[in-house]
Design an enzyme around this catalytic site. Structure first.
Site, short mmCIF file in Angstrom:
data_model
loop_
_atom_site.label_atom_id
_atom_site.label_comp_id
_atom_site.label_asym_id
_atom_site.label_seq_id
_atom_site.Cartn_x
_atom_site.Cartn_y
_atom_site.Cartn_z
N LYS A 41 4.81 4.73 -1.08
CA LYS A 41 4.95 6.14 -1.45
C LYS A 41 6.22 6.74 -0.87
O LYS A 41 6.75 7.73 -1.41
CB LYS A 41 3.73 6.92 -0.98
CG LYS A 41 2.46 6.57 -1.75
CD LYS A 41 1.22 7.20 -1.15
CE LYS A 41 -0.02 6.73 -1.90
NZ LYS A 41 -1.28 7.17 -1.26
N GLY A 91 0.80 -1.21 0.00
CA GLY A 91 0.00 0.00 0.00
C GLY A 91 0.84 1.27 0.00
O GLY A 91 1.92 1.34 -0.60
N SER A 92 0.36 2.25 0.74
CA SER A 92 0.97 3.58 0.68
C SER A 92 2.34 3.68 1.33
O SER A 92 2.99 4.72 1.22
CB SER A 92 0.03 4.61 1.32
OG SER A 92 -1.15 4.74 0.57
N THR A 93 2.80 2.62 2.02
CA THR A 93 4.18 2.67 2.50
C THR A 93 5.13 2.78 1.30
O THR A 93 6.24 3.32 1.44
CB THR A 93 4.54 1.41 3.31
OG1 THR A 93 4.30 0.24 2.52
CG2 THR A 93 3.71 1.34 4.58
#
Length: 584
Positions: A310, A306-308
């Site tokens: 990013k 997921g957004s980790t």
């Protein structure tokens, strides 16, 4: 009397001794006969034989005395019967606490050809071993073989009771059983052994892979205790991690949870746990194949993080020089590309700075950053961080990441916010550590590694300016973004949340999530990375919701709060960090 008669009488009275020429001895010596000479020769021969035997037995006696006074020689293949069981070295944590050790026990066997009454033997054994399979034991006792195992690893009490039964044809052989004092707290790291004391999983299997199993198989076992193996694990930290993820399973009604604490400067794993877990003292009774309780999700499972991701996208953009901290990205409306729509989960519908993209976890802004770098540059950067290749470490249970077979522009844009590439949580933590420690990628280790050894294998992957910016963004996200519940006073925590939708029946399901939180502390000069995961949370935490900041962030924050001081990080309070908390 005639003359001749006188002569014969004189001869009979005379004594003659033959000389060398048959003449009468002038000195009156007597003549020695043949019988007397033979007797002297016999006595001489007997004396020689006695002397020879005496000499031989003296030599033998001397050697026996010599061997009796010489200490026993250590010979690996010729061992006393009680030592014929292969030993395993103790496994210790970094502070010397025992994680695994051998305990002496015995195993029960039978020699069927010596069994007088199999029925009676089964009945008697059942009085001591009530769980014994009577049919199986009877079959063994009536077989044509000359040896059969009946029960492995008995307790001293069971051995004593069976001995008192006096059953002919049964006996005991020495054995060793592995004992894990920490129980399930470090189960996935330490692993366990089978009934023959051979490593099956974890660091136990690693030891066997280093040659221990091969030596034991050919009888090359040591009579002395083996040197203990010291792991990088800190049992105090391990217990805290285990406690917090167990609590998280209940608090968030999740199917699984896990966490790892990593030293960013050496790559040592200070603690790692995955739940559900098992008791290594009784793995057969506690591993549930249906729920995959034996699976180590931290290193043996791959997930879209997921957004980790990013964090890696932002670091890539800054490190490439194509994006600076002063740049902005248009997130006023969704991004359309190749028939797909990219939109923000928490839409701001405005122009976003790099800081805003990070703390608002903008999918649109991250996709635009990836587009600025390009497909090949994006793939090369993730490979450089070790996120697209199988991680190298001692633990056998390490899964290989997955990625699209072909990378296109849309692939790069979706990978930018964590869709399309699956990695292990430990692998993500290792890559995160490289963004915090000055830009050096270090393979994780479960063994002790000092700073000098780490420097020899460290690989520079990002520049120091990028690291400074990422530390700033991590801290900003905890202060003003989704990581606020990990903001533990005094430890200056920084981090990035990641809420990923899981694929169900080939499609992303909006209500089935895999959450993660990648954090570091103290963020101004990070010493440790903490990554926590929560798989399919269903219960909101104190009205917060089921996103990563509400569960994975809480777990990471609790671990830091409890373990920070144990890890040697001195909490700082006040504007200059010198203030102390005082209670009355």
């Amino acid at each position: 009397m005639s003359f001749l008669s006188r002569i014969m009488v004189l001869k009979s009275k005379a004594h003659f001794s033959a000389g060398p020429r048959g003449h009468e001895s002038e000195k009156g010596l007597t003549f020695q006969g043949v019988r007397k000479t033979s007797g002297q020769q016999a006595r001489s021969r007997i004396a020689i034989m006695i002397g020879a035997f005496t000499l031989v037995y003296a030599v033998i006696g001397g050697r026996l005395v010599y061997y009796g006074m010489t200490p026993p020689e250590t010979v690996s293949s010729i061992r006393p019967a009680e030592n014929q069981v292969a030993s395993r070295p103790d496994i210790l944590d970094r502070n010397g606490e025992i994680l695994a050790t051998d305990v002496r026990t015995v195993s029960l066997f039978a020699e069927p050809h010596k069994i007088v009454d199999p029925d009676e033997a089964v009945e008697l054994l059942s009085t001591v071993l009530p769980n014994l399979d009577r049919k199986a034991i009877y079959k063994k006792l009536t077989s044509n073989s000359r040896f059969q195992w009946l029960q492995r690893q008995l307790t001293p009490k069971q051995q004593s009771e069976i001995l008192s039964l006096g059953i002919p044809g049964v006996g005991f052989r020495p054995a060793k059983r592995r004992f894990y004092p920490a129980g399930d707290a470090a189960a996935h790291v330490v692993g366990y052994v089978n009934i023959d004391n051979r490593g099956v999983a974890g660091m136990e299997k690693y030891l066997d892979n280093q040659g221990l199993a091969d030596l034991a198989a050919i009888g090359m076992t040591s009579t002395s205790e083996l040197e203990p193996v010291r792991l990088s694990i800190d049992l105090r930290v391990q217990n805290i991690i285990h406690d917090e993820i167990k609590r998280g399973l209940t608090d968030f009604d999740a199917i699984a949870a896990g966490a790892v604490v990593l030293d960013v400067n050496t790559g040592e794993v200070l603690g790692m746990a995955s739940a559900p877990d098992f008791d290594p003292n009784n793995p057969g009774e506690t591993i549930d194949l249906k729920t995959k309780s034996g699976m180590n999700r931290m290193s043996g499972g791959v997930f879209e993080m997921g957004s980790t991701f990013k964090a890696f996208t932002t670091a890539m953009a800054l490190d490439s020089g194509k994006v600076s901290m002063n740049d902005t990205f248009d997130a006023r409306k969704p991004l359309y590309i190749g028939g797909f729509t990219i939109h923000d989960f928490h839409a701001t519908r405005r122009i976003l700075s790099v800081r805003d993209v990070f703390i608002h976890s903008s999918n649109i802004g991250s996709a635009r950053m990836a587009d600025a770098v390009g497909v090949e540059g994006h793939r090369e950067f993730l490979t450089r961080l070790g996120l697209l290749t199988r991680m190298e470490t001692e633990l056998p249970e390490v899964a290989a990441p997955s990625q699209p077979k072909t990378w296109k522009k849309i692939t790069s844009m979706t990978v930018a916010f964590g869709h399309g590439v699956s990695t292990t949580p430990l692998q993500t933590a290792v890559a995160g550590a490289a963004l915090m420690n000055g830009g050096k990628l270090l393979p994780p280790t479960f063994l002790i590694r000092n700073q000098e050894q780490a420097n020899e294998i460290a690989k520079a992957v990002v520049n120091e300016r990028t690291v400074e910016n990422m530390r700033y963004l991590f801290r900003a996200n905890v202060l003003d973004g989704s990581g606020s519940r990990a903001n533990i006073a005094g430890f200056n925590v920084g981090g990035k949340t990641g809420t990923a939708e899981k694929v169900v029946n080939g499609r992303y399901a909006g209500n089935v999530r895999f959450n993660a939180f990648l954090s570091a502390f103290p963020v101004e000069n990070p010493k440790y990375v903490v990554l926590s995961i929560v798989d399919e949370p269903k219960k909101a935490y104190k009205g917060c919701g089921v996103t990563a900041g509400c569960n994975a962030g809480v777990i990471a924050g609790n671990i830091i709060r409890r373990a920070g001081a144990l890890l040697g990080v001195k909490a700082k309070f006040g504007p200059d960090g010198n203030a102390l908390l005082v209670s009355y």
